[in-house]
Design a protein around this motif. Structure first.
Motif, PDB file in Angstrom:
ATOM      1  N   ARG A 224      53.551  31.165 -25.971  1.00  0.00           N
ATOM      2  CA  ARG A 224      54.760  30.402 -26.284  1.00  0.00           C
ATOM      3  C   ARG A 224      55.865  30.679 -25.264  1.00  0.00           C
ATOM      4  NH1 ARG A 224      54.907  31.720 -32.763  1.00  0.00           N
ATOM      5  NH2 ARG A 224      53.805  29.841 -33.520  1.00  0.00           N
TER       6      ARG A 224
ATOM      7  N   ARG B 187      57.502  27.986 -22.784  1.00  0.00           N
ATOM      8  CA  ARG B 187      58.920  27.656 -22.924  1.00  0.00           C
ATOM      9  C   ARG B 187      59.654  27.823 -21.594  1.00  0.00           C
ATOM     10  NH1 ARG B 187      60.042  31.248 -26.385  1.00  0.00           N
ATOM     11  NH2 ARG B 187      59.257  30.037 -28.147  1.00  0.00           N
TER      12      ARG B 187
ATOM     13  N   GLU C  92      61.322  24.378 -20.211  1.00  0.00           N
ATOM     14  CA  GLU C  92      62.777  24.311 -20.123  1.00  0.00           C
ATOM     15  C   GLU C  92      63.279  24.530 -18.702  1.00  0.00           C
ATOM     16  OE1 GLU C  92      64.162  27.173 -22.921  1.00  0.00           O
ATOM     17  OE2 GLU C  92      63.512  26.004 -24.683  1.00  0.00           O
TER      18      GLU C  92
END
Length: 334
Positions: A265, A269, A273
């Motif tokens: 994760r 991320r 992002e």
């Protein structure tokens, strides 16, 4: 205690030279690519499990097949001689029965029809760090012959699907070296056999493929993991060694699963992002530490592949997207 094939248990790739990721082009179509691959592609139960996972999550995978799983040991003694080894040797074994070969060949064809990428992991999983171009070509020839003759080896030539021969001879376009170990002879051999990409590198973090050696070259990244966020290669075997020193530990399977999912994760991320560099993660057809890493993968894909602007794709699907982005970036520089 889990039986890890010797090829997976010898080392944690200590001699690998880490490559710096190439400069980033603009994100392909603005999408975050997630690229999942499996090495070995042998256990028929895990073929079924991975294909079901793909259908459920909408992901496409790359399966790097070891070709000795398309022959019995008796067949191997007659037909396979790896470079620098005795006739019929294999570090990962062979198919146990002809029926097993037939089922495996059926899974390979099913995966192909469902849009997955079938790649080569060579044959007997030997370390090619000292191999010449001719040695690699010999191994690639053995792979091609084994795949083309799989239904014959299974004793079921009448069941060979229409199109199998062309697929076996021309449809295998990706390669990952056993142990991620390569030599100067590899790239010329890959080009001679018409491969489109190599996925044998390791990079210091998620990176775009390198185009410096002719063929695009992908690398599994180091990703932060665990309470101390120490980098580890984004591959199940390396997590297995990190978590339990390579010794099967089912008791702590749930804890290992949570650590792995957290690492996946966080790595996702950071890219989603940020610069949206493709995230590559590697697995084997072995469920280590009670299946912790496959469960983490299933959960990760279930929550990620449906996310906006995310594409869970094979290497074969990722490559044209990345090449297109690279060309756009080159044009925008002028």
């Amino acid at each position: 205690m889990i039986r890890i094939p010797v090829a997976f248990s010898l080392a944690l790739f200590p001699a690998l030279a880490l490559a710096d990721p190439p400069p980033a082009p603009h994100p392909p179509n603005g999408k975050q690519l997630v690229v999942i691959s499996f090495d070995g592609a042998h256990d028929n139960a895990l073929w079924e499990k991975s294909l079901a996972m793909a259908r459920r999550t909408g992901a496409h995978f790359t399966y790097f097949l070891s070709c000795t799983f398309l022959m019995t040991k008796a067949d191997g003694k007659q037909t396979y001689r790896p470079p620098g080894q005795k006739q019929g040797r294999s570090n990962v074994g062979f198919a146990q029965t002809r029926e097993e070969i037939a089922i495996r060949a059926g899974h390979i064809w099913q995966a192909h029809l469902e849009g997955h990428d079938i790649g080569s992991h060579a044959c007997g999983h030997f370390d090619g760090k000292d191999w010449s171009k001719a040695d690699w070509e010999r191994e690639f020839s053995a792979f091609r012959e084994a795949l083309a003759g799989a239904w014959e080896m299974a004793g079921r030539p009448e069941d060979e699907p229409e199109g199998w021969a062309g697929f076996a001879r021309q449809g295998i376009k990706g390669f990952r070296a056993p142990y991620l170990s390569v030599s100067d002879g590899l790239m010329p051999a890959l080009e001679a056999f018409g491969f489109d990409y190599d996925a044998s590198l390791v990079t210091k973090g998620p990176g775009w493929p390198s185009f410096a050696d002719g063929l695009p070259r992908f690398g599994l990244p180091l990703i932060p993991e665990g309470p101390s966020h120490r980098p580890v290669i984004g591959m199940d075997y390396n997590l297995f060694v990190r978590h339990s020193m390579g010794v099967e530990n089912k008791r702590d399977s749930a804890r290992f699963e949570e650590r792995t999912l957290a690492a996946f994760r966080d790595a996702f991320r950071r890219e989603y992002e940020g610069d949206r560099i493709p995230l590559q993660l590697g697995f084997h057809f072995v469920e280590m530490n009670g299946g912790a890493y496959w469960r983490a993968l299933d959960r990760f894909l279930s929550e990620t592949c449906s996310t906006r602007d995310v594409a869970c794709v094979s290497y074969a699907e990722a490559l044209p997207l990345i090449e297109d982005a690279r060309k756009k970036a080159d044009r925008s520089a002028f």
